[in-house]
Design a protein around this motif. Structure first.
Motif, short mmCIF file in Angstrom:
data_model
loop_
_atom_site.label_atom_id
_atom_site.label_comp_id
_atom_site.label_asym_id
_atom_site.label_seq_id
_atom_site.Cartn_x
_atom_site.Cartn_y
_atom_site.Cartn_z
N PHE A 75 -6.64 7.22 1.85
CA PHE A 75 -5.40 6.78 1.24
C PHE A 75 -4.26 7.50 1.96
O PHE A 75 -4.26 8.72 2.03
CB PHE A 75 -5.38 7.12 -0.25
CG PHE A 75 -6.46 6.45 -1.04
CD1 PHE A 75 -6.26 5.20 -1.63
CD2 PHE A 75 -7.71 7.06 -1.20
CE1 PHE A 75 -7.26 4.59 -2.36
CE2 PHE A 75 -8.72 6.44 -1.92
CZ PHE A 75 -8.49 5.20 -2.50
N LEU B 261 0.81 -1.21 0.00
CA LEU B 261 0.00 0.00 0.00
C LEU B 261 0.85 1.27 0.00
O LEU B 261 0.54 2.22 0.69
CB LEU B 261 -0.95 -0.01 1.20
CG LEU B 261 -2.02 -1.08 1.18
CD1 LEU B 261 -2.84 -1.04 2.45
CD2 LEU B 261 -2.91 -0.92 -0.03
N GLN B 262 1.92 1.27 -0.76
CA GLN B 262 2.72 2.47 -0.92
C GLN B 262 2.28 3.18 -2.19
O GLN B 262 1.99 2.53 -3.19
CB GLN B 262 4.21 2.10 -1.01
CG GLN B 262 4.75 1.43 0.24
CD GLN B 262 4.67 2.34 1.45
OE1 GLN B 262 4.97 3.52 1.38
NE2 GLN B 262 4.25 1.79 2.57
N PRO B 263 2.24 4.52 -2.16
CA PRO B 263 1.86 5.21 -3.39
C PRO B 263 2.89 4.98 -4.48
O PRO B 263 4.06 4.71 -4.20
CB PRO B 263 1.83 6.69 -2.97
CG PRO B 263 2.66 6.77 -1.75
CD PRO B 263 2.58 5.42 -1.08
N TYR C 283 -9.39 4.20 -6.27
CA TYR C 283 -8.09 4.75 -6.64
C TYR C 283 -8.10 6.26 -6.47
O TYR C 283 -9.15 6.91 -6.53
CB TYR C 283 -7.68 4.36 -8.07
CG TYR C 283 -8.39 5.09 -9.19
CD1 TYR C 283 -7.98 6.35 -9.62
CD2 TYR C 283 -9.47 4.51 -9.83
CE1 TYR C 283 -8.62 7.00 -10.65
CE2 TYR C 283 -10.13 5.15 -10.87
CZ TYR C 283 -9.69 6.40 -11.27
OH TYR C 283 -10.35 7.04 -12.30
N TYR D 275 -0.51 8.68 2.21
CA TYR D 275 0.68 8.96 1.39
C TYR D 275 1.93 9.06 2.27
O TYR D 275 2.77 8.19 2.27
CB TYR D 275 0.49 10.28 0.64
CG TYR D 275 -0.32 10.17 -0.63
CD1 TYR D 275 0.30 10.12 -1.86
CD2 TYR D 275 -1.71 10.13 -0.60
CE1 TYR D 275 -0.43 10.03 -3.04
CE2 TYR D 275 -2.45 10.04 -1.76
CZ TYR D 275 -1.80 9.99 -2.97
OH TYR D 275 -2.54 9.91 -4.13
N LEU E 230 -6.25 0.63 -5.94
CA LEU E 230 -6.61 -0.58 -5.21
C LEU E 230 -7.76 -1.31 -5.88
O LEU E 230 -8.33 -2.23 -5.30
CB LEU E 230 -6.98 -0.23 -3.76
CG LEU E 230 -5.92 0.57 -3.00
CD1 LEU E 230 -6.39 0.86 -1.59
CD2 LEU E 230 -4.58 -0.13 -3.00
N TYR F 174 -5.21 9.58 -7.44
CA TYR F 174 -3.90 10.06 -7.89
C TYR F 174 -3.83 11.56 -7.67
O TYR F 174 -4.82 12.28 -7.89
CB TYR F 174 -3.66 9.75 -9.37
CG TYR F 174 -3.46 8.28 -9.65
CD1 TYR F 174 -2.31 7.63 -9.22
CD2 TYR F 174 -4.43 7.56 -10.32
CE1 TYR F 174 -2.13 6.28 -9.47
CE2 TYR F 174 -4.25 6.20 -10.58
CZ TYR F 174 -3.09 5.57 -10.15
OH TYR F 174 -2.91 4.23 -10.39
N PHE G 144 -2.53 5.77 -5.57
CA PHE G 144 -2.93 4.40 -5.29
C PHE G 144 -3.99 3.93 -6.28
O PHE G 144 -4.90 4.68 -6.61
CB PHE G 144 -3.55 4.29 -3.90
CG PHE G 144 -2.63 4.71 -2.79
CD1 PHE G 144 -1.84 3.78 -2.16
CD2 PHE G 144 -2.56 6.02 -2.38
CE1 PHE G 144 -0.99 4.14 -1.14
CE2 PHE G 144 -1.71 6.41 -1.36
CZ PHE G 144 -0.93 5.46 -0.73
#
Length: 183
Positions: free
Chosen positions: A138, A25-27, A110, A140, A154, A112, A152
């Motif tokens: 999410f 779960l890392q960006p 998701y 970061y 997912l 971004y 992310f």
């Protein structure tokens, strides 16, 4: 095998699963297939995005910040410019709330962020509330690289959701406990 060894085995199993999930779960940079121009003009729904800037970010940023998020069905919401240096947006240790309108989506899976400019910026988290989905956060806590969509994704497929993912981890934990009990 005594109780202490069994407990250590179970703990190790759960730790390994949790570490595997947290490193996943890392960006990261968006896939090359990510396309902002694919925005559907459908019914309009309102979303709330709460963006928290890390306390280890620069004190403020003059950079241009954009956001895009959506669901596994291709519904994409896009806000081209969230920044406003005169408003004090994205200052260190602060949270900024935005109302964003876009096509109606299902569960958001998701997000971004896009940053362009000289200052740099480190968000701590992005939390999105939507009409047809539960709130999703999410995390970061990394500086956003300049001039790329970063975040992310997912989304597994149109039929998956966070609910199914939660069940999967529950099954893994139960399986680990069962294996430990049999040893």
């Amino acid at each position: 095998m005594n109780k202490a060894q069994r407990f250590l085995l179970q703990f190790a199993f759960i730790f390994i699963l949790s570490e595997a999930k947290s490193s996943w779960l890392q960006p990261q940079a968006a896939a090359e297939s990510f396309n902002i121009s694919y925005i559907q003009s459908a019914a309009s729904c309102s979303y709330t995005a709460v963006i928290t800037t890390s306390c280890s970010s620069t004190s403020y940023t003059r950079d241009q910040i954009s956001i895009s998020f959506g669901d596994a069905y291709g519904n994409q919401i896009y806000a081209p410019r969230l920044d406003d240096p005169s408003s004090g947006a994205f200052e260190r240790c602060s949270s900024d709330t935005y109302q964003i309108n876009g096509p109606c989506a299902y569960q958001i899976c998701y997000v971004y962020l896009y940053r362009t400019g000289p200052d740099g910026w480190k968000p701590k988290s992005v939390k999105i509330y939507g009409y047809n989905s539960r709130a999703v956060t999410f995390y970061y806590d990394v500086f956003i690289p300049s001039d790329i969509w970063y975040g992310f994704n997912l989304c597994q497929s149109a039929s998956s959701s966070g609910h199914h993912s939660g069940w999967k981890w529950f099954v893994y934990v139960v399986l680990g406990l069962t294996v430990g009990a049999l040893m």
